[in-house]
Design a protein around this motif. Structure first.
Motif, PDB file in Angstrom:
ATOM      1  N   HIS A 288     -20.789  42.928 -42.741  1.00 38.48           N
ATOM      2  CA  HIS A 288     -21.472  41.983 -41.854  1.00 38.48           C
ATOM      3  C   HIS A 288     -22.906  42.428 -41.590  1.00 38.48           C
ATOM      4  N   PHE A 289     -23.468  43.106 -42.523  1.00 36.43           N
ATOM      5  CA  PHE A 289     -24.876  43.464 -42.580  1.00 36.43           C
ATOM      6  C   PHE A 289     -25.300  44.554 -41.595  1.00 36.43           C
ATOM      7  N   GLY A 290     -24.874  44.421 -40.296  1.00 34.84           N
ATOM      8  CA  GLY A 290     -25.223  45.440 -39.306  1.00 34.84           C
ATOM      9  C   GLY A 290     -26.719  45.590 -39.115  1.00 34.84           C
ATOM     10  N   LEU A 291     -27.445  44.470 -39.154  1.00 33.86           N
ATOM     11  CA  LEU A 291     -28.895  44.555 -38.958  1.00 33.86           C
ATOM     12  C   LEU A 291     -29.216  44.637 -37.468  1.00 33.86           C
ATOM     13  N   LEU A 292     -30.422  45.082 -37.154  1.00 28.56           N
ATOM     14  CA  LEU A 292     -30.856  45.140 -35.764  1.00 28.56           C
ATOM     15  C   LEU A 292     -31.565  43.830 -35.434  1.00 28.56           C
ATOM     16  N   PRO A 293     -30.959  43.009 -34.571  1.00 30.80           N
ATOM     17  CA  PRO A 293     -31.480  41.666 -34.347  1.00 30.80           C
ATOM     18  C   PRO A 293     -32.853  41.665 -33.670  1.00 30.80           C
ATOM     19  N   HIS A 294     -33.210  42.783 -33.011  1.00 34.01           N
ATOM     20  CA  HIS A 294     -34.472  42.789 -32.281  1.00 34.01           C
ATOM     21  C   HIS A 294     -35.622  43.297 -33.139  1.00 34.01           C
ATOM     22  N   ARG A 295     -35.365  43.579 -34.416  1.00 32.09           N
ATOM     23  CA  ARG A 295     -36.438  44.055 -35.285  1.00 32.09           C
ATOM     24  C   ARG A 295     -36.667  43.078 -36.428  1.00 32.09           C
TER      25      ARG A 295
ATOM     26  N   ARG B 199     -40.445  39.099 -28.351  1.00 34.34           N
ATOM     27  CA  ARG B 199     -40.377  39.615 -29.711  1.00 34.34           C
ATOM     28  C   ARG B 199     -40.489  38.498 -30.744  1.00 34.34           C
TER      29      ARG B 199
ATOM     30  N   GLU C  85     -20.457  47.309 -36.253  1.00 38.46           N
ATOM     31  CA  GLU C  85     -21.013  47.526 -37.581  1.00 38.46           C
ATOM     32  C   GLU C  85     -22.501  47.899 -37.515  1.00 38.46           C
ATOM     33  N   THR C  86     -23.213  47.342 -36.513  1.00 35.71           N
ATOM     34  CA  THR C  86     -24.619  47.714 -36.346  1.00 35.71           C
ATOM     35  C   THR C  86     -24.722  49.198 -36.000  1.00 35.71           C
TER      36      THR C  86
END
Lengths: 383, 661
Positions: free
Chosen positions: A159-166, B335, B236-237
């Protein structure tokens, strides 16, 4: 497996990021070049990752399970009944060669995601060894473990695990940031990797403004940014729809040619495994069922479970001539065309059927056997 | 759904029959034994326990400066809080440093608040803050508003200082979370006003106690919400960040905190609203400010003056709420601004605005006209006159309707029910309640109930407690009726939800004190008024919970039931309500707690019983012990009702689970 560089370059020239359509066919044709190393020679080098008797047991007193000969032998269900513990990974051992795409395949609950997390101790294994270039990761202290994660082994998540605030660029360079790289270096490297995965123009977007496939490209770029030796993929494309999934699989194949990283790829999808994997390990209930090339699995399934698994696979797409050739008979006329033993049956059909004589399977100037119409047809027609 | 029906018919009649049996036995016992062993106690009478508590109070007073526990612990806390409060007061509300006025005058306060709201939120809420605080001054309540503001600010500062780190800690560590959660649960189920009395015992009356009481009430939301925000980071993040080799500190600072930022700001909003509410109520323990005006006016039944002050409180609440909400939106949006241009314009404007605010600050420090709010323009008096006029008119013209309604409810519902509870022999009611707890809940519930009731008997206030119980139960029934009607309506129609929900949200941001004002205007001071205020205070929570429960019923199930040909009524009664049983039980639990926490406030306007005892305890030294005991009795009632409804809720859950499996 590593690919000669001239082909890689050629391949690159023909294909742009979005529309890669390389298939197993082209890959296997590439294999036919005289300079391509065989799998045997790949295996003989020292493994990058070597997993020895790895165990992960969840539950109270989990540590007792691997050390008790009696408990070790129990099936998952019996163990659960006896001790309340769940054994996610049981006594697993395998090696991953440099440059290899090693696929771990299993259905949900087979322990494959736990396994891949054990490799960098995102989940702490219960017992065993994970040797990375000879050093046991399980014995590493917190600091050196962090170094391994920062520089040597990167991971791509389902599920990617990206940082949504960046923004995309900041997500990609996050790994460099935490290891203390300067701003300039980060920006440069991020731009390069974003370009590599075909995301140019999206540097300043936020993850939630991208489609699932593009988000996973960000995840891929993030993993590549630190220039690790090994990439771990945990079902990276399962959350994507089929067309995007195919694109992304091709993308991985392309990247593999381009950067030549060792990859450990987790999937529950057999066709994905066959498409990407040099070798495939099949897991069931935490245990190893079979490990081998796609052709090994199809041609010689270890048990009924694997046989059942590969039943639907078109054999002609997976089996190579090595699997169907027959020994040379005294009355064979040996002036037909030559093919290598790793040519896939499907690609040899036309040549064999058009030739008047059986074709010769030749490797390194040595005649291994012959393939005639009968052998080809038995694979193509029957199964 | 037929399975649910089957289970119901299989289990309920049995249980229902037992409950009916118990109630019948009670009625028979009541008719035969009415008026015996009721343990009633006159308003001015005290028991030996109350006297002992009085003596304890005296003893604490005498040894306050010699007992080491006080000397080195409680007094130190009080001192620190007092100094902080004095400092903040000196800034905005109280003359200090040899000046006849506070350091910052009205102009400075208004300018700073407006500027701060603009910087943290947006221009709109900045203007709202300016308008709101100017309005308070125009009502002639600048001084009182600033007292309230200073106390709220002090309490919020301490709450956040303690609450945010604790919340983050509880978010990161399971162990801390396990310790903190039950404590917060207890703090939040405790009716809000009852800890005022014990606090005064330890910290004396006055602003410091008010701030400490507020701290207890206002810190839990931010702790809880901050912890929740941290915990909410997708697993997961976290794994992805860890797989890249983050340290734990980097993980917290770069991943968890930025992702939880917005949630934490929402927690701050909740804490500010709770603080304002409690600071107003702390007028009961002599905290200065708007609350004191409301309290004084309610006692003299001066509805106009109470309305002035109440309006100021509401305006302040609205300003705080909007500003913090806007701030949380800014956190989310800042942001997002992809183009650089507006951001730079805003930056310049903020710089200019900041300079302006500093000028106003200087003016208000230097000149009297900018320090003391001008009295030339008085909005307070006309509003006061208008409200008094409306009240008078209402009492003259509507009294037929309102008092008829009041009489009807009082004579035909409240009085009989209250008599049934208070005039039964105590041991009979004791047995009935414990038996009901055993049947409706479990043996454990019955044990807790028995223990609470025994302790209530011990407080010597059984009669008053049963009177309060009757009022609370009636109010809760009313709350549940409102909750079911509006909750089902909202849950079934998103359109209705969109219209009603903001009203409920607004109602919930209002400090509970303010609810009394219009009800006193309508119904004068009486038991009924107290109950009505409790109902209105508790209804929004119950309605929202039920609406959410109904809306959460699986659309697939609804579709299936509709395609089977269910009518709307059948959908509601056979699908939506049964499937939201647990939520409804939860709404009942919250409704009870909210109603109970209004008991003390109700005591101010003739609510009587325990609420009156508590209020009287604040007023008269001789009744201090009794007030303390009454507070304890309220807590005991609260614990009992909370456990009882929770176990009923669990049973509801078990029933649905049973059906599902």
């Amino acid at each position: 497996m590593s690919i000669p560089s001239q082909f890689t370059q050629q391949q690159l020239g023909q294909e742009s990021a979005g529309e890669t359509t390389m298939t197993t066919t082209t890959r296997n044709e590439l294999l036919e070049t005289p300079t391509a190393p065989t799998r045997e020679s790949g295996r003989s080098t020292d493994p990058v990752i070597s997993v020895q008797n790895l165990w992960k047991v969840f539950g109270a007193k989990a540590a007792d399970v691997p050390s008790s000969p009696e408990l070790r032998a129990l099936s998952r269900r019996d163990l659960k009944e006896r001790t309340g513990c769940v054994a996610a990974v049981c006594d697993l051992s395998f090696d991953v060669a440099p440059g290899e795409v090693f696929v771990v395949m299993g259905l949900s609950g087979s322990g494959k995601s736990t396994l891949v997390r054990c490799l960098t101790r995102l989940i702490e294994p219960t017992a065993g060894q994970v040797l990375f270039k000879g050093d046991d990761i399980l014995q590493a202290n917190e600091r050196s473990l962090r170094e391994v994660r920062r520089h040597s082994i990167a991971m791509v998540f389902q599920h990617f695990g990206l940082l949504p605030h960046r923004r995309v660029a900041d997500n990609v360079s996050y790994g460099l940031e935490i290891r203390g790289a300067g701003k300039k270096e980060r920006a440069q490297r991020a731009a390069d990797v974003i370009d590599l995965v075909g995301l140019s123009g999206y540097e300043n977007s936020f993850p939630d403004q991208l489609s699932g496939g593009m988000q996973q490209r960000v995840g891929l770029a993030r993993a590549l940014a630190g220039d690790p030796e090994v990439l771990l993929f945990d079902e990276p494309f399962s959350a994507l729809d089929p067309l995007i999934r195919r694109d992304m699989q091709n993308e991985v194949i392309r990247l593999h040619h381009e950067v030549g990283k060792t990859m450990v790829f987790i999937t529950h999808d057999l066709s994905e495994a066959l498409k990407l994997g040099d070798r495939i390990l099949i897991m069931r209930d935490g245990r190893l069922v079979q490990v081998g090339t796609g052709a090994d699995l199809v041609g010689a399934p270890a048990d009924d479970y694997v046989r059942d698994f590969v039943r639907e696979v078109p054999r002609s797409h997976v089996l190579t001539l090595r699997w169907i050739m027959r020994p040379v008979q005294p009355d064979d006329v040996l002036d037909g065309p030559e093919l290598g033993p790793e040519v896939v049956v499907r690609d040899a059909v036309r040549v064999v059927l058009e030739a008047e004589r059986p074709i010769k399977v030749v490797e390194g100037g040595q005649l291994l056997g012959v393939v005639g119409d009968a052998e080809i047809l038995s694979v193509v027609a029957g199964s | 759904m037929t399975t649910i029906a089957a289970v119901r018919t299989g289990v309920r009649p049995h249980r229902g029959a037992i409950i009916t049996g118990i109630l019948l036995l009670w009625l028979v016992g009541f008719t035969v034994l009415r008026g015996r062993d009721t343990l009633s106690l006159g308003a001015a009478d005290v028991t030996s326990l109350h006297t002992q508590l009085n003596e304890l109070n005296d003893a604490v007073g005498a040894n306050r400066n010699s007992n080491p526990l006080f000397l080195y612990f409680f007094n130190e806390i009080r001192l620190v809080i007092e100094q902080l409060t004095n400092f903040v007061s000196a800034l905005v509300s109280q003359p200090a440093f040899g000046r006849p006025v506070p350091l910052i005058g009205w102009l400075g306060v208004v300018a700073l608040l407006g500027y701060g709201s603009w910087a943290l939120g947006n221009l709109k809420v900045g203007l709202l803050a300016v308008a709101g605080f100017t309005f308070m001054g125009l009502q002639g309540l600048w001084q009182e508003s600033m007292d309230t503001f200073a106390l709220t600010l002090s309490a919020v500062l301490v709450s956040l200082l303690v609450g945010i780190p604790l919340g983050i800690w509880a978010g990161v560590s399971d162990r801390v979370n396990r310790v903190v959660t039950p404590v917060l649960d207890f703090m939040q189920t405790m009716p809000t006003f009852v800890y005022l009395a014990p606090l005064t015992l330890v910290f004396l009356i006055g602003p410091a106690s008010a701030v400490i009481a507020t701290l207890i009430y206002a810190a839990p939301p931010v702790i809880r919400i901050a912890a929740h925000g941290i915990r909410q980071t997708p697993k997961e993040t976290l794994e992805a960040a860890q797989s890249l080799g983050t340290t734990r500190f980097q993980l917290l600072r770069q991943v968890m905190l930025p992702m939880a930022k917005r949630t934490i700001v929402i927690g701050i909003n909740q804490t500010i609203m709770a603080a304002l509410s409690m600071v107003t109520i702390a007028a009961l323990i002599d905290a200065p400010g708007l609350g004191r005006v409301v309290l004084r006016s309610l006692q003299s039944l001066d509805v106009g003056a109470a309305f002035n002050a109440g309006l100021s409180i509401v305006v302040m609440a609205i300003v705080f709420d909007r500003v913090t909400t806007a701030a949380s939106v800014r956190v989310e949006r800042s942001r997002r601004s992809t183009s650089r241009f507006p951001a730079s314009v805003r930056k310049v404007a903020l710089l200019v605005g900041g300079a302006g605010a500093v000028v106003c600050l200087y003016l208000s420090y230097t000149f009297v006209w900018a320090a003391e709010f001008p009295t030339d323009l008085d909005l307070g008096a006309p509003i006061n006159r208008f409200v008094t006029g409306v009240t008078d008119w209402t009492q003259v013209h509507l009294s037929a309707v309102t008092s008829d309604f009041k009489e009807l409810v009082t004579n035909h519902v409240l009085n009989p029910f209250q008599t049934l509870l208070t005039d039964s022999p105590w041991w009979l009611l004791f047995a009935v309640l414990v038996a009901l707890a055993a049947v409706a809940g479990s043996m454990r519930t019955a044990l807790v109930t028995a223990l609470c009731l025994a302790l209530i008997v011990g407080t010597g206030l059984w009669f008053d407690a049963m009177s309060t119980l009757a009022a609370t139960l009636l109010a809760t029934v009313a709350v549940m009726v409102l909750g079911l009607v509006f909750g089902v309506w909202m849950g079934r129609s998103p359109k209705v939800d969109r219209v009603i929900r903001p009203v409920l949200d607004a109602a919930q941001t209002m400090p509970s004190f303010v609810y009394l004002v219009p009800f006193v205007a309508l119904f004068a001071a009486s038991r009924f008024t107290g109950i009505a205020a409790g109902v209105v205070y508790a209804a929004p929570v119950a309605i929202k919970i039920i609406a959410d429960g109904i809306a959460a019923v699986s659309p697939t199930t609804m579709e299936a039931a509709t395609s089977a040909g269910s009518s709307t009524w059948q959908l509601i009664t056979k699908v939506q309500l049964p499937m939201s049983l647990r939520t409804i039980a939860l709404a009942m639990n919250q409704g009870l707690i909210y109603v109970l926490s209004m008991v003390v406030v109700g005591g101010l306007v003739g609510g009587g019983a325990l609420g009156y005892d508590v209020v009287a305890g604040f007023r008269q030294n001789a009744l201090f012990g009794k007030g303390l005991a009454a507070g304890l009795a309220i807590v005991l009632l609260g614990i009992m009702l909370d456990r009882l409804t929770q176990s009923v809720a669990r049973r509801a859950q078990a029933t649905t689970d049973h059906v599902r499996h």
